[in-house]
Design a protein around this motif. Structure first.
Motif, PDB file in Angstrom:
ATOM      1  N   LEU A  35       0.825  -1.180   0.050  1.00  0.00           N
ATOM      2  CA  LEU A  35      -0.089  -0.113   0.011  1.00  0.00           C
ATOM      3  C   LEU A  35       0.857   1.344   0.142  1.00  0.00           C
ATOM      4  O   LEU A  35       0.606   2.328  -0.760  1.00  0.00           O
ATOM      5  N   ASP A  36       1.867   1.144   0.786  1.00  0.00           N
ATOM      6  CA  ASP A  36       2.749   2.340   0.784  1.00  0.00           C
ATOM      7  C   ASP A  36       3.388   2.735  -0.752  1.00  0.00           C
ATOM      8  O   ASP A  36       3.592   3.661  -1.097  1.00  0.00           O
ATOM      9  N   ALA A  37       3.970   1.744  -1.291  1.00  0.00           N
ATOM     10  CA  ALA A  37       4.212   1.692  -2.679  1.00  0.00           C
ATOM     11  C   ALA A  37       3.383   2.344  -3.550  1.00  0.00           C
ATOM     12  O   ALA A  37       3.640   3.205  -4.363  1.00  0.00           O
ATOM     13  N   VAL A  38       1.996   1.715  -3.590  1.00  0.00           N
ATOM     14  CA  VAL A  38       0.944   2.166  -4.473  1.00  0.00           C
ATOM     15  C   VAL A  38       0.960   3.889  -4.047  1.00  0.00           C
ATOM     16  O   VAL A  38       0.566   4.626  -5.030  1.00  0.00           O
ATOM     17  N   HIS A  39       0.762   4.158  -2.744  1.00  0.00           N
ATOM     18  CA  HIS A  39       0.629   5.565  -2.607  1.00  0.00           C
ATOM     19  C   HIS A  39       1.906   6.302  -3.110  1.00  0.00           C
ATOM     20  O   HIS A  39       1.527   7.469  -3.583  1.00  0.00           O
ATOM     21  N   TYR A  40       2.636   5.893  -2.842  1.00  0.00           N
ATOM     22  CA  TYR A  40       3.988   6.868  -3.583  1.00  0.00           C
ATOM     23  C   TYR A  40       3.891   6.920  -4.820  1.00  0.00           C
ATOM     24  O   TYR A  40       4.093   7.962  -5.534  1.00  0.00           O
ATOM     25  N   LEU A  41       3.328   6.009  -5.747  1.00  0.00           N
ATOM     26  CA  LEU A  41       3.285   5.900  -7.018  1.00  0.00           C
ATOM     27  C   LEU A  41       1.951   7.240  -7.451  1.00  0.00           C
ATOM     28  O   LEU A  41       2.181   7.707  -8.246  1.00  0.00           O
ATOM     29  N   VAL A  42       1.174   6.906  -6.591  1.00  0.00           N
ATOM     30  CA  VAL A  42      -0.006   7.940  -6.914  1.00  0.00           C
ATOM     31  C   VAL A  42       0.305   9.173  -6.635  1.00  0.00           C
ATOM     32  O   VAL A  42      -0.054  10.299  -7.265  1.00  0.00           O
ATOM     33  N   ASP A  43       0.824   9.522  -5.389  1.00  0.00           N
ATOM     34  CA  ASP A  43       1.346  10.692  -4.971  1.00  0.00           C
ATOM     35  C   ASP A  43       2.323  11.615  -5.901  1.00  0.00           C
ATOM     36  O   ASP A  43       2.437  12.537  -5.943  1.00  0.00           O
ATOM     37  N   ASN A  44       3.356  10.620  -6.487  1.00  0.00           N
ATOM     38  CA  ASN A  44       4.418  11.148  -7.045  1.00  0.00           C
ATOM     39  C   ASN A  44       4.279  11.410  -8.690  1.00  0.00           C
ATOM     40  O   ASN A  44       5.041  11.785  -9.246  1.00  0.00           O
ATOM     41  N   GLY A  45       3.202  10.667  -9.140  1.00  0.00           N
ATOM     42  CA  GLY A  45       2.816  10.452 -10.608  1.00  0.00           C
ATOM     43  C   GLY A  45       3.949   9.819 -11.277  1.00  0.00           C
ATOM     44  O   GLY A  45       4.011  10.108 -12.553  1.00  0.00           O
ATOM     45  N   THR A  46       4.547   8.912 -10.859  1.00  0.00           N
ATOM     46  CA  THR A  46       5.574   7.907 -11.462  1.00  0.00           C
ATOM     47  C   THR A  46       5.074   6.869 -12.216  1.00  0.00           C
ATOM     48  O   THR A  46       4.046   6.484 -11.877  1.00  0.00           O
ATOM     49  N   LYS A  47       5.684   6.413 -12.779  1.00  0.00           N
ATOM     50  CA  LYS A  47       5.385   5.017 -13.606  1.00  0.00           C
ATOM     51  C   LYS A  47       5.423   3.779 -12.817  1.00  0.00           C
ATOM     52  O   LYS A  47       6.534   3.740 -12.051  1.00  0.00           O
ATOM     53  N   TRP A  48       4.991   2.831 -13.217  1.00  0.00           N
ATOM     54  CA  TRP A  48       5.228   1.448 -12.572  1.00  0.00           C
ATOM     55  C   TRP A  48       6.642   1.122 -12.358  1.00  0.00           C
ATOM     56  O   TRP A  48       7.211   0.664 -11.508  1.00  0.00           O
ATOM     57  N   ARG A  49       7.341   0.903 -13.782  1.00  0.00           N
ATOM     58  CA  ARG A  49       8.501   0.594 -13.841  1.00  0.00           C
ATOM     59  C   ARG A  49       9.788   1.615 -13.029  1.00  0.00           C
ATOM     60  O   ARG A  49      10.780   1.296 -13.041  1.00  0.00           O
ATOM     61  N   ALA A  50       9.209   2.662 -12.746  1.00  0.00           N
ATOM     62  CA  ALA A  50      10.065   3.695 -12.232  1.00  0.00           C
ATOM     63  C   ALA A  50      10.105   3.712 -10.701  1.00  0.00           C
ATOM     64  O   ALA A  50      10.455   4.807 -10.063  1.00  0.00           O
ATOM     65  N   MET A  51       9.445   2.743 -10.245  1.00  0.00           N
ATOM     66  CA  MET A  51       9.271   2.489  -8.667  1.00  0.00           C
ATOM     67  C   MET A  51      10.586   2.599  -8.031  1.00  0.00           C
ATOM     68  O   MET A  51      11.411   1.820  -8.501  1.00  0.00           O
ATOM     69  N   PRO A  52      10.853   3.172  -6.982  1.00  0.00           N
ATOM     70  CA  PRO A  52      12.206   3.335  -6.224  1.00  0.00           C
ATOM     71  C   PRO A  52      12.589   1.892  -5.724  1.00  0.00           C
ATOM     72  O   PRO A  52      11.753   1.032  -5.572  1.00  0.00           O
ATOM     73  N   ALA A  53      13.956   1.648  -5.383  1.00  0.00           N
ATOM     74  CA  ALA A  53      14.324   0.346  -5.275  1.00  0.00           C
ATOM     75  C   ALA A  53      13.836   0.186  -3.895  1.00  0.00           C
ATOM     76  O   ALA A  53      14.144  -0.782  -3.306  1.00  0.00           O
TER      77      ALA A  53
END
Length: 86
Positions: A35-53
């Protein structure tokens, strides 16, 4: 995700089959981390493949998101958290 937010959405998450004795393997990642990862993605508008390590691999996060979306949990999360804010 704050502890209060986690307490609001935790009961909505499906219980993994292996915990209920239905078989299957334990999940490799904590639901809160996903959920934290999905929240980060939505909050920052990044792409799935650009998810931080710092998060699990993007394809695992997406698989969790897709499963939750198919079960209507994403809408339920949104509605419940919106109700807490308002």
């Amino acid at each position: 995700m704050t502890d209060a937010q986690w307490a609001a959405v935790r009961p909505l998450l499906p219980v993994p089959g292996w915990l209920e004795g239905r078989g299957g393997q334990p999940e490799a990642y904590c639901h809160r981390t996903m959920l934290d990862a999905v929240h980060y993605l939505v909050d920052n508008g990044t792409k799935w493949r650009a998810m931080p390590a710092d998060f699990p691999p993007w394809d695992r996060v997406y698989a969790f998101f897709r499963r939750w979306r198919e079960h209507g949990l994403i809408v339920e999360f949104h509605d419940r958290l919106r109700g807490k804010v308002r």
